[in-house]
Write an enzyme that holds these catalytic residues in place. Sequence first.
Site, PDB file in Angstrom:
ATOM      1  N   HIS A  57       1.397  -1.224  -0.147  1.00 63.01           N
ATOM      2  CA  HIS A  57       0.134  -0.175  -0.322  1.00 63.01           C
ATOM      3  C   HIS A  57       0.725   1.047  -0.229  1.00 63.01           C
ATOM      4  O   HIS A  57       2.171   1.292   0.843  1.00 63.01           O
ATOM      5  CB  HIS A  57      -0.680  -0.277   1.365  1.00 63.01           C
ATOM      6  N   GLU A  59       0.920   3.761   2.146  1.00 60.18           N
ATOM      7  CA  GLU A  59       1.067   4.717   2.490  1.00 60.18           C
ATOM      8  C   GLU A  59       2.004   4.008   3.480  1.00 60.18           C
ATOM      9  O   GLU A  59       2.612   3.990   4.055  1.00 60.18           O
ATOM     10  CB  GLU A  59      -0.466   4.324   3.732  1.00 60.18           C
ATOM     11  N   CYS A  87      -7.428   2.110   5.262  1.00 62.05           N
ATOM     12  CA  CYS A  87      -7.587   1.250   5.793  1.00 62.05           C
ATOM     13  C   CYS A  87      -6.904   1.097   7.176  1.00 62.05           C
ATOM     14  O   CYS A  87      -6.394   1.297   7.115  1.00 62.05           O
ATOM     15  CB  CYS A  87      -7.222   0.256   4.353  1.00 62.05           C
ATOM     16  N   CYS A  90      -3.299   0.481   7.160  1.00 61.41           N
ATOM     17  CA  CYS A  90      -2.444   1.707   7.541  1.00 61.41           C
ATOM     18  C   CYS A  90      -2.636   2.782   8.052  1.00 61.41           C
ATOM     19  O   CYS A  90      -1.850   3.381   8.433  1.00 61.41           O
ATOM     20  CB  CYS A  90      -2.605   1.992   5.757  1.00 61.41           C
TER      21      CYS A  90
END
Length: 159
Positions: A57, A59, A87, A90
């Site tokens: 991801h 992040e 999410c 993250c």
Amino acid sequence: MSKAEHNSHLYMQRAIELAREAASVGEVPVGCVIVQDGIILAEGRNNRESSQLATGHAELLAIEAASRKLKSWRLCDADLYVTLEPCLMCAGAILQSRIKRLFFGAYDPKSGMAGSVFNVFDLPSNHKVEVNGGILQKECADLLRDFFIIRRNNCETEK
């Protein structure tokens, strides 16, 4: 527009550029930048498909890069700008890395953990993150929507 709003738009524009780069290689278009003292410390864009890692991801990749650059897992004076509401994974990483402020673009009604589905940042914790959502929301949401329309259309034509 205040100077702070201008800066948040500037950093979010860079995150949007990173999201477009992700989309161009078939990744879900999410981009992230981490800023400290007006300087971009680190950037990330989704790479879950190319890396075949669930942790790919934007992040997480940006947090890892910022930590390596500062030689510290503590990003206490840093702000994180991301095109999509984080999410659960993250959001946890944002808390654990001690990010000062979170700015996100599009809300995620399916898995957003900064207020859409749940707000992880309201849970008791030894660190508080200031959360600001909806920064360039339409542009961020349109990028995601268009990506998934194209992906669905490609899947239908392959049948």
